[in-house]
Design an enzyme around this catalytic site. Structure first.
Site, PDB file in Angstrom:
ATOM      1  CG  HIS A   1      -2.059   0.995   1.092  1.00  0.00           C
ATOM      2  ND1 HIS A   1      -3.365   0.617   0.933  1.00  0.00           N
ATOM      3  CD2 HIS A   1      -2.070   2.353   1.098  1.00  0.00           C
ATOM      4  CE1 HIS A   1      -4.140   1.685   0.851  1.00  0.00           C
ATOM      5  NE2 HIS A   1      -3.367   2.764   0.955  1.00  0.00           N
TER       6      HIS A   1
ATOM      7  CG  HIS B   1      -1.460   6.298  -2.281  1.00  0.00           C
ATOM      8  ND1 HIS B   1      -2.596   6.299  -3.055  1.00  0.00           N
ATOM      9  CD2 HIS B   1      -1.802   5.707  -1.102  1.00  0.00           C
ATOM     10  CE1 HIS B   1      -3.593   5.741  -2.373  1.00  0.00           C
ATOM     11  NE2 HIS B   1      -3.124   5.370  -1.184  1.00  0.00           N
TER      12      HIS B   1
ATOM     13  CG  ASP C   1      -0.691  10.515  -5.798  1.00  0.00           C
ATOM     14  OD1 ASP C   1      -0.568   9.337  -5.416  1.00  0.00           O
ATOM     15  OD2 ASP C   1      -1.790  11.095  -5.805  1.00  0.00           O
TER      16      ASP C   1
ATOM     17  N   GLY D   1      -9.622   8.161  -2.427  1.00  0.00           N
ATOM     18  CA  GLY D   1     -10.302   9.420  -2.193  1.00  0.00           C
ATOM     19  C   GLY D   1     -11.243   9.333  -1.009  1.00  0.00           C
TER      20      GLY D   1
ATOM     21  CG  HIS E   1      -8.085   3.491  -0.059  1.00  0.00           C
ATOM     22  ND1 HIS E   1      -7.503   3.174  -1.262  1.00  0.00           N
ATOM     23  CD2 HIS E   1      -7.146   4.174   0.665  1.00  0.00           C
ATOM     24  CE1 HIS E   1      -6.255   3.644  -1.275  1.00  0.00           C
ATOM     25  NE2 HIS E   1      -6.011   4.246  -0.124  1.00  0.00           N
TER      26      HIS E   1
ATOM     27  CD  GLU F   1      -7.335   6.105   5.093  1.00  0.00           C
ATOM     28  OE1 GLU F   1      -6.260   6.698   5.265  1.00  0.00           O
ATOM     29  OE2 GLU F   1      -7.850   5.927   3.973  1.00  0.00           O
TER      30      GLU F   1
END
Length: 374
Positions: A26, A28, A30, A187, A214, A217
Site C-alpha cells: 500500500h 501511493h 503521488d 479518495g 480503501h 480508514e
C-alpha cells in the site's frame, strides 16, 4: 522526543531492519515523491508551492498531513499531482520511486495511483499509465544492474467522488499483461460507497481482475462490509477499523475475543489488511483507540489472527518508509524477528502475483531472515 528508529533495541538496529527483505502493498506514487523533486518539477511547471526549499516542503507536508483529518491529509496531494502532468515527470517520479524502494530494502512493491488525476497537461490516461510503466522499468533495470532484486507492479485507482471508474477498470483490463495487477477506489471514503462504481466492479469481476479497496480508514465496519460484498475486495486498503467489530474481555489472565460477523469473515478468510500505522494516526483513522502509536490496534489485530501487512501509505506526507513502520512496531509492541518475518510472509502471500512469483518472493524472505535468529 526520540524517533522510533532512535529507540530501537541493540539487537534490532535500524540498519538491520532496513536490510531485511520487505514487501510493500500500500504505497501511493503521488505520495512518495522526494521533496527536492517536487520543488524542481514545480519550478518547471510554474506551479506555486507553499514553500520552495526541499527540507521546509517536507516539514510542511508532514505537518499538514498530521492534522488528524483525512480530508486535510488529502489536500497535500494538490501539489504532488500538479507536478506529475507530463510523461517526463511521471517517468522520473516512477524511476525515483524504485530507487527509494531499493534504499528501503523492499524486494516487491505494488504502487497505486489514479491516472484520471494526471491528464491536466493533455495526457490520456493510457499515456500516463505507459509513462509510469516506463519509469518503473527503468528503475528496476538499474537496480538489477547494481545487484539488487526488486519487482514493482501497478494498481490503478479510480477516485470515489468521480465518475471515471469504468474507464479506469477498462484500463486495468487492457494493461493486465503490462504490469498492472489490480484496481482500487481512493479518495473520500465516507459518503462515496463502492456501490457508486458497480459497473466498474462488475467488469473487473467478469474479467477476474483482483480488487483492493480503501475501506475501514475514514469510515467504519459498514464500509468494510460494502467493500467485501459490492467490491468483492480480496484485500482491504488500511482496514484498521475492522477493530471496531471486535470485543475483547479480560477474564483474569485470559483474553476472550468476540468477533462480529464482518471481522470473522475477514480474519477467517485471510483477507489481508494493508495497515499503514503512521498514516492511520495522522488521519485519525484509529482515533477510537487513541492517538499514540502504542494505542494503534495493529497489534491487537495481529495477535488475534488477522492477516496484517505493513506499508507506508504516503512516504512524503507521513515522513516514513517500510523500515520506519517496522521500527514503530518493534519499539511500541516489542516485535522481534519472528513477527517481522511473519508480516513479510503475509504480504508476500497477499501480493497480486502468480503463485510461482509469490513462492519466489517467499524464498527471498526466507533467505533474508536466515541466520539472524542466533
Amino acid at each position: 522526543m526520540l524517533s522510533p528508529a532512535e529507540q530501537l533495541p541493540a539487537r534490532l538496529p535500524r540498519g538491520l531492519l532496513r536490510d531485511l527483505p520487505k514487501v510493500c502493498l500500500h504505497d501511493h506514487l503521488d505520495g512518495a515523491l522526494r521533496p527536492a523533486t517536487v520543488v524542481e518539477l514545480a519550478a518547471a511547471a510554474g506551479h506555486r508551492l507553499p514553500v520552495d526549499e526541499p527540507g521546509a516542503l517536507g516539514r510542511w507536508m508532514r505537518t499538514s498531513a498530521g492534522s488528524g483529518s483525512l480530508e486535510r491529509y488529502l489536500e497535500t496531494f494538490e501539489h504532488t499531482v500538479a507536478v506529475m502532468q507530463t510523461p517526463e515527470a511521471l517517468v522520473r517520479c516512477a524511476r525515483e520511486y524504485v530507487e527509494d524502494l531499493v534504499a528501503d530494502g523492499v524486494v516487491h512493491a505494488e504502487v497505486r495511483w489514479a491516472p484520471e488525476q494526471h491528464t491536466a497537461g493533455g495526457l490520456s490516461m493510457a499515456e500516463a499509465v505507459e509513462a509510469v510503466r516506463l519509469g518503473l522499468s527503468e528503475g528496476v533495470l538499474a537496480a538489477e544492474d547494481a545487484g539488487h532484486i526488486v519487482s514493482v507492479t501497478q494498481i490503478l485507482c479510480a477516485m470515489r467522488q468521480g465518475d471515471r471508474s469504468l474507464e479506469v477498470a477498462r484500463l486495468v483490463v487492457d494493461n493486465r499483461d503490462r504490469g498492472v495487477v489490480a484496481f482500487d477506489l481512493a479518495g473520500p471514503e465516507d459518503g462515496f460507497p463502492p456501490s457508486r462504481h458497480r459497473a466498474a466492479l462488475e467488469l473487473l469481476a467478469d474479467e477476474l481482475i483482483p480488487v483492493t479497496l480503501h475501506a475501514g480508514e475514514a469510515a467504519g465496519v459498514a464500509s468494510i462490509r460494502d467493500a467485501l460484498a459490492t467490491g468483492r475486495a480480496l484485500r482491504l486498503g488500511h482496514g484498521v477499523r475492522i477493530a471496531e467489530d471486535i470485543d475483547i474481555d479480560l477474564a483474569g489472565d485470559v483474553a476472550v475475543v468476540d468477533l462480529g460477523r464482518t471481522a470473522q469473515w475477514v480474519r477467517d478468510r485471510g483477507i489481508a489488511l494493508e495497515v499503514c500505522p503512521t498514516s492511520n494516526l495522522q488521519t485519525g483513522a484509529v482515533a477510537a483507540f487513541g492517538d499514540r502509536p502504542d494505542q494503534h490496534p495493529v497489534d491487537m489485530l495481529y495477535r488475534t489472527g488477522f492477516t496484517v501487512t505493513i506499508s507506508p501509505d504516503n512516504r512524503l506526507m507521513s515522513g516514513t518508509t517500510v523500515t520506519d513502520e517496522l521500527a514503530l512496531l518493534v519499539v511500541h509492541f516489542g516485535y522481534g524477528l519472528e513477527d517481522l518475518e511473519r508480516l513479510q510472509r503475509n504480504a508476500a502471500e497477499a501480493a497480486f502475483l502468480p503463485l510461482e512469483d509469490r513462492s519466489a518472493l517467499d524464498g527471498l524472505i526466507t533467505e533474508g531472515f536466515e541466520g539472524l535468529y542466533a
